[in-house]
Each structure stands twice: as structure tokens, then as C-alpha cells.
Design a protein around this motif. Structure first.
Motif, PDB file in Angstrom:
ATOM      1  N   ALA A  14     -24.731  49.033 -18.399  1.00  0.00           N
ATOM      2  CA  ALA A  14     -23.832  48.796 -17.174  1.00  0.00           C
ATOM      3  C   ALA A  14     -24.310  47.984 -16.095  1.00  0.00           C
ATOM      4  O   ALA A  14     -23.427  47.457 -15.390  1.00  0.00           O
ATOM      5  CB  ALA A  14     -24.189  50.661 -16.797  1.00  0.00           C
ATOM      6  N   ALA A  15     -25.773  47.850 -15.972  1.00  0.00           N
ATOM      7  CA  ALA A  15     -25.999  46.896 -14.875  1.00  0.00           C
ATOM      8  C   ALA A  15     -25.634  45.777 -15.173  1.00  0.00           C
ATOM      9  O   ALA A  15     -25.182  44.773 -14.283  1.00  0.00           O
ATOM     10  CB  ALA A  15     -27.730  47.185 -14.630  1.00  0.00           C
ATOM     11  N   ARG A  20     -22.043  40.825 -14.201  1.00  0.00           N
ATOM     12  CA  ARG A  20     -20.941  40.099 -14.698  1.00  0.00           C
ATOM     13  C   ARG A  20     -19.791  39.799 -13.693  1.00  0.00           C
ATOM     14  O   ARG A  20     -19.033  38.917 -13.372  1.00  0.00           O
ATOM     15  CB  ARG A  20     -20.718  40.445 -16.328  1.00  0.00           C
ATOM     16  CG  ARG A  20     -20.208  39.269 -17.145  1.00  0.00           C
ATOM     17  CD  ARG A  20     -20.155  39.537 -18.584  1.00  0.00           C
ATOM     18  NE  ARG A  20     -19.984  41.089 -18.925  1.00  0.00           N
ATOM     19  CZ  ARG A  20     -20.903  41.505 -19.502  1.00  0.00           C
ATOM     20  NH1 ARG A  20     -22.033  40.886 -19.841  1.00  0.00           N
ATOM     21  NH2 ARG A  20     -20.752  42.821 -19.884  1.00  0.00           N
ATOM     22  N   LEU A  21     -19.495  41.212 -13.202  1.00  0.00           N
ATOM     23  CA  LEU A  21     -18.397  41.224 -12.482  1.00  0.00           C
ATOM     24  C   LEU A  21     -18.723  40.490 -11.209  1.00  0.00           C
ATOM     25  O   LEU A  21     -17.756  39.866 -10.472  1.00  0.00           O
ATOM     26  CB  LEU A  21     -17.871  42.752 -12.139  1.00  0.00           C
ATOM     27  CG  LEU A  21     -17.379  43.525 -13.246  1.00  0.00           C
ATOM     28  CD1 LEU A  21     -17.033  44.990 -12.632  1.00  0.00           C
ATOM     29  CD2 LEU A  21     -15.987  42.946 -13.589  1.00  0.00           C
ATOM     30  N   LEU A  22     -19.738  40.547 -10.714  1.00  0.00           N
ATOM     31  CA  LEU A  22     -20.080  40.140  -9.506  1.00  0.00           C
ATOM     32  C   LEU A  22     -20.016  38.475  -9.632  1.00  0.00           C
ATOM     33  O   LEU A  22     -19.373  37.883  -8.575  1.00  0.00           O
ATOM     34  CB  LEU A  22     -21.580  40.251  -9.132  1.00  0.00           C
ATOM     35  CG  LEU A  22     -22.363  39.605  -7.801  1.00  0.00           C
ATOM     36  CD1 LEU A  22     -21.515  39.844  -6.524  1.00  0.00           C
ATOM     37  CD2 LEU A  22     -23.625  40.051  -7.793  1.00  0.00           C
ATOM     38  N   VAL A  23     -20.690  38.158 -10.629  1.00  0.00           N
ATOM     39  CA  VAL A  23     -20.535  36.716 -10.962  1.00  0.00           C
ATOM     40  C   VAL A  23     -19.098  36.058 -10.988  1.00  0.00           C
ATOM     41  O   VAL A  23     -18.755  34.942 -10.435  1.00  0.00           O
ATOM     42  CB  VAL A  23     -21.301  36.182 -12.058  1.00  0.00           C
ATOM     43  CG1 VAL A  23     -21.114  34.544 -12.490  1.00  0.00           C
ATOM     44  CG2 VAL A  23     -22.859  36.455 -11.992  1.00  0.00           C
ATOM     45  N   ALA A  43     -28.618  41.700  -6.560  1.00  0.00           N
ATOM     46  CA  ALA A  43     -28.072  43.041  -7.021  1.00  0.00           C
ATOM     47  C   ALA A  43     -28.802  43.392  -8.475  1.00  0.00           C
ATOM     48  O   ALA A  43     -28.607  44.685  -8.486  1.00  0.00           O
ATOM     49  CB  ALA A  43     -26.667  42.451  -7.357  1.00  0.00           C
ATOM     50  N   ASP A  44     -29.480  42.763  -8.745  1.00  0.00           N
ATOM     51  CA  ASP A  44     -30.199  43.183 -10.325  1.00  0.00           C
ATOM     52  C   ASP A  44     -31.562  44.007  -9.825  1.00  0.00           C
ATOM     53  O   ASP A  44     -32.405  43.239  -9.415  1.00  0.00           O
ATOM     54  CB  ASP A  44     -30.379  42.124 -11.016  1.00  0.00           C
ATOM     55  CG  ASP A  44     -30.987  42.753 -12.503  1.00  0.00           C
ATOM     56  OD1 ASP A  44     -31.326  43.748 -12.853  1.00  0.00           O
ATOM     57  OD2 ASP A  44     -31.160  41.799 -13.354  1.00  0.00           O
ATOM     58  N   ASP A  45     -31.611  45.109 -10.011  1.00  0.00           N
ATOM     59  CA  ASP A  45     -32.708  45.930  -9.419  1.00  0.00           C
ATOM     60  C   ASP A  45     -33.758  46.217 -10.462  1.00  0.00           C
ATOM     61  O   ASP A  45     -34.645  46.932 -10.111  1.00  0.00           O
ATOM     62  CB  ASP A  45     -32.407  47.252  -8.608  1.00  0.00           C
ATOM     63  CG  ASP A  45     -31.987  48.390  -9.418  1.00  0.00           C
ATOM     64  OD1 ASP A  45     -31.442  47.897 -10.696  1.00  0.00           O
ATOM     65  OD2 ASP A  45     -31.486  49.312  -9.178  1.00  0.00           O
TER      66      ASP A  45
END
Length: 181
Positions: A14-15, A20-23, A43-45
Motif C-alpha cells: 500500500a505504501a 507511485r501515485l505521488l510520483v 512521504a516514505d516513512d
């Protein structure tokens, strides 16, 4: 696979989908590559880990274990010089590093990395005594694992190193001789 592992894999999936949507949205908006990379890192925690191991199959196995446990393997190195360069470039949250690598051994690489920035380093070694351990202590290695080790030990030791911050002492997740008696 246990239910816990399935949950972790779904969370990682899901992360990655959200990233991918952000990019895609940033590319569509005409953002430059550096801005996109910065947004993805923010964004990647997931904890970012550098894996430095000269044996390709071992390095790949460790990476697979870490990714399944929810870590982001941000870079992989096959020798000590590469480990130093990648650690400074990617600024990982932690490093798993083999002690015996070509060009520059793991302890010397750790010294160079720690001179530039503080980061927990877990040393992978075939020995739990002697000159190598003394050098690792002096270098500031956080924790170490003695080969061979179980997959769960990799994750547990890495989590311990990250939660304890930069330890000046050497902590081992490998059972001592007294524990085995």
C-alpha cells in the motif's frame, strides 16, 4: 507465511502504491526530478537501510528479509568504498555491513561513515572475539551479528540498533557461550 507477515507485506504494498501515485501526479504537474525525489523521501516513512555485503546472494537475501519486514533498502554495496559513498549519498537510517569486504573492510568503512555522520551500524561477521571486535568497538559500531544468523536475528538486531540510537559500546544479538550452556 504467518498472518503478521501478510499484514506487513500488504502495508508495504500500500505504501509503494501511494508513493507511485505521488510520483505520477508530480510528473504530470511537470515537477523536476530532484523535487520528486525529495517528496518521495519525505512521504516514505519506512526506515531506510543500506546493505553492504560482498556476497551477492547473501546481500539479496538480506534485502528481501528487510523489505518483507517493512524496511526500505535504499542502497546496496558490494565493497567498503562503495558502502561509504552510498551511505553519504543516501543517508540511510541504519546500515548492515559485512566486516570482510574487498577494497576497504567493513570496520574501516564504518569509521569513515561515522566520521561524517551518526548512523547505527550493524556489523556482520564470522567472529565474535579478537582483533576485529576490538576494532569494531573502537570504530563505534552499534551492534553485530555473527554468521550464520537467522532471518529474525537480522530484523531484531537492526531494530535494536535503531531504537538505541548511536551506541558507543558493542552489543551482540548472537548468543554468548554462557547462553548456550
Amino acid at each position: 507465511m504467518t498472518g503478521r507477515n501478510d499484514h506487513v507485506l500488504r502495508r508495504v504494498g500500500a505504501a509503494e502504491y501511494q508513493l507511485r501515485l505521488l510520483v505520477e501526479s508530480m510528473v504530470a504537474a511537470g515537477r523536476d526530478e530532484e523535487e520528486i525525489a525529495s517528496a518521495v523521501r519525505a512521504a516514505d516513512d519506512r526506515p531506510r537501510v543500506l546493505v553492504a555485503e560482498d556476497e551477492t546472494l547473501v546481500r539479496m537475501d538480506i534485502g528481501t528479509v528487510l523489505q518483507a519486514a517493512g524496511f526500505d533498502v535504499c542502497a546496496e554495496a558490494a565493497d567498503g568504498h562503495e558502502a561509504v559513498a552510498l551511505a553519504l549519498e543516501h543517508e540511510p537510517d541504519a546500515i548492515l555491513m559485512d566486516a570482510n569486504m574487498p577494497r576497504l573492510d567493513g570496520v574501516a568503512a564504518a569509521e569513515a561513515i561515522l566520521a561524517a555522520r551518526h548512523v547505527p551500524i550493524v556489523m556482520l561477521t564470522g567472529y565474535d572475539y579478537g582483533e576485529l571486535i576490538d576494532r569494531a568497538l573502537a570504530a563505534g559500531i552499534s551492534h553485530y551479528l555473527v554468521k550464520p544468523f537467522a532471518e529474525r536475528e537480522i530484523v531484531a538486531t537492526l531494530e535494536a540498533a535503531m531504537s538505541s540510537g548511536i551506541a558507543r559500546g558493542l552489543n551482540s544479538r548472537h548468543p554468548s557461550k554462557e547462553d548456550e550452556a
